[in-house]
Design a protein around this motif. Structure first.
Motif, PDB file in Angstrom:
ATOM      1  N   GLU A  28       0.786  -1.158   0.094  1.00  0.00           N
ATOM      2  CA  GLU A  28       0.027  -0.123  -0.048  1.00  0.00           C
ATOM      3  C   GLU A  28       1.010   1.109   0.186  1.00  0.00           C
ATOM      4  N   ILE A  29       0.403   2.468  -0.434  1.00  0.00           N
ATOM      5  CA  ILE A  29       0.806   3.540  -0.297  1.00  0.00           C
ATOM      6  C   ILE A  29       0.785   4.487   1.034  1.00  0.00           C
ATOM      7  N   LEU A  54       7.304  16.158  -7.187  1.00  0.00           N
ATOM      8  CA  LEU A  54       6.539  14.767  -7.501  1.00  0.00           C
ATOM      9  C   LEU A  54       5.854  14.264  -6.426  1.00  0.00           C
ATOM     10  N   ILE A  55       6.492  14.390  -5.280  1.00  0.00           N
ATOM     11  CA  ILE A  55       6.039  13.687  -4.009  1.00  0.00           C
ATOM     12  C   ILE A  55       4.437  14.348  -3.717  1.00  0.00           C
ATOM     13  N   ASP A  60      -1.229  14.104  -3.465  1.00  0.00           N
ATOM     14  CA  ASP A  60      -2.632  14.641  -4.042  1.00  0.00           C
ATOM     15  C   ASP A  60      -3.421  13.497  -4.601  1.00  0.00           C
ATOM     16  N   SER A  61      -2.947  12.813  -5.567  1.00  0.00           N
ATOM     17  CA  SER A  61      -3.464  11.784  -6.342  1.00  0.00           C
ATOM     18  C   SER A  61      -3.926  10.761  -5.392  1.00  0.00           C
ATOM     19  N   VAL A  62      -3.278  10.256  -4.356  1.00  0.00           N
ATOM     20  CA  VAL A  62      -3.788   9.352  -3.406  1.00  0.00           C
ATOM     21  C   VAL A  62      -4.946   9.945  -2.610  1.00  0.00           C
ATOM     22  N   LYS A  63      -4.975  11.453  -2.044  1.00  0.00           N
ATOM     23  CA  LYS A  63      -6.042  11.804  -1.577  1.00  0.00           C
ATOM     24  C   LYS A  63      -7.183  11.805  -2.399  1.00  0.00           C
ATOM     25  N   LEU A  67      -5.004   7.253  -7.225  1.00  0.00           N
ATOM     26  CA  LEU A  67      -4.135   6.277  -7.020  1.00  0.00           C
ATOM     27  C   LEU A  67      -4.383   5.324  -5.914  1.00  0.00           C
ATOM     28  N   ASP A  68      -4.475   4.075  -6.349  1.00  0.00           N
ATOM     29  CA  ASP A  68      -4.582   3.123  -5.197  1.00  0.00           C
ATOM     30  C   ASP A  68      -3.407   2.046  -5.199  1.00  0.00           C
ATOM     31  N   SER A  69      -2.653   1.812  -6.120  1.00  0.00           N
ATOM     32  CA  SER A  69      -1.755   0.739  -5.642  1.00  0.00           C
ATOM     33  C   SER A  69      -0.305   1.335  -6.207  1.00  0.00           C
TER      34      SER A  69
END
Ligand code: GDP
Length: 300
Positions: A28-29, A54-55, A60-63, A67-69
């Motif tokens: 997981e992230i 980048l981080i 952001d994308s995870v929030k 992004l899930d994987s």
């Protein structure tokens, strides 16, 4: 493309193998994953600004639950690289039927002479009349090296004897161009670092005289940087942009170095087009910089 891909092999190893290892080991992230990624990117010379951007994007994308994987993080890396490098992509356009002057600057050993030879060859093949100009009058070897390239490529060399005033050589060159002897002038300049102040003054004088003799000249100030020197290349970019103003960058020796990530750092910190990249010592080993192709070659 294959040659570019092979050239970038060591950079790929350093940058992407680490990233792969980190990502593959995770289900997981989480923060730990980001910390490890950050460390790997910094080690690959891509610079703190690019790394934090980048981080941030990844976070952001995870929030936003896009992004899930962990595997998909690599896609964010690829697209962030492309976006940044695209901004710095602007091929050098040389207008037809007018004199075009290129002042090539950079520290000795970065690949200035070789780049001049490669450029002269390209322009000649495109049907331009080209002359090389030996305005590094400080080192006899510089004039000799250029002489060898001018014979190899088959273009004239405009020169004076060692220790003559570089501005006088450039004056001669512009006079020759005005009389129809050449359309494109590629001018070699000194790159001695130990007398930095003098060197920069010499460049400023050269620029002044060029502009006086030919409005708009120099049309391009091309800075040659050696990718293998990593952080030094970044420092040199600062020195030359501050002192003489740079309108384009050539990043040489991307083949066989693991420090190719420095291209991201230079792109991020200096808003100057990367015109060409050097991927070998041969005449054909200078490529117009194409961000899409570069990133694909890195990720393949
Ligand atoms: P200058 O002192 O800046 O004029 O540097 P040179 O043009 O003499 O180049 C220094 C060395 O770097 C030479 O051995 C060149 O063959 C080599 N070189 C230049 N560009 C490249 C490149 O893109 N790749 C590789 N591998 N070597 C290069």
């Amino acid at each position: 493309f294959d040659k570019l891909k092979r050239g970038l092999a060591k950079t790929r190893d350093l940058l992407l193998t680490d990233v792969d290892d980190i990502i593959l080991g995770k289900k997981e992230i989480d923060q730990e994953l980001f910390d490890e990624l950050e460390e790997a990117l910094i080690a690959a010379d891509v610079g703190p600004a690019f790394t934090s951007e980048l981080i941030e994007k990844m976070t952001d994308s995870v929030k936003r639950k896009e992004l899930d994987s962990p595997e998909r993080l690599k896609e964010v890396l690829r697209s962030t690289m492309k976006t940044l490098l695209k901004k710095n992509e602007a091929p050098l356009v040389i207008p037809e039927k007018q004199i075009f002057t290129i002042l090539v600057v950079g520290v000795n050993g970065t690949g200035k002479t070789t780049t001049i030879g490669k450029l002269a060859n390209q322009f000649k093949e495109e049907g331009r009349t080209v002359a090389m100009v030996a305005a590094d009058t400080f080192r006899a070897a510089a004039i000799e090296q250029l002489e060898i390239w001018s014979q190899r490529v088959g273009v004239p060399l405009i020169k004076q004897k060692q220790d003559s005033d570089p501005s006088a050589v450039v004056f001669d060159a512009i006079t020759a161009a005005k009389s129809g002897k050449a359309e494109v002038l590629i001018i070699d300049t000194a790159g001695r670092l130990h007398t930095q102040v003098n060197l920069m003054e010499e460049m400023k004088k050269m620029k002044r005289i060029m502009g006086r003799e030919l409005p708009g000249a120099p049309h391009e100030v091309l800075l040659v940087l050696d990718a293998t020197t990593g952080q030094n290349a970044v420092n040199q970019a600062k020195m030359f942009t501050d002192a003489v103003g740079v309108t384009g960058i050539v990043l040489t020796k991307l083949d066989g170095t693991s420090k190719g990530g420095v291209i991201l750092r230079i792109a991020q910190e200096y808003n100057i087009p990367i015109r060409y990249i050097g991927i070998g010592e041969g005449l054909d080993d200078l490529r117009e910089f194409n961000s899409e192709e570069f990133v694909e070659a890195l990720f393949e």
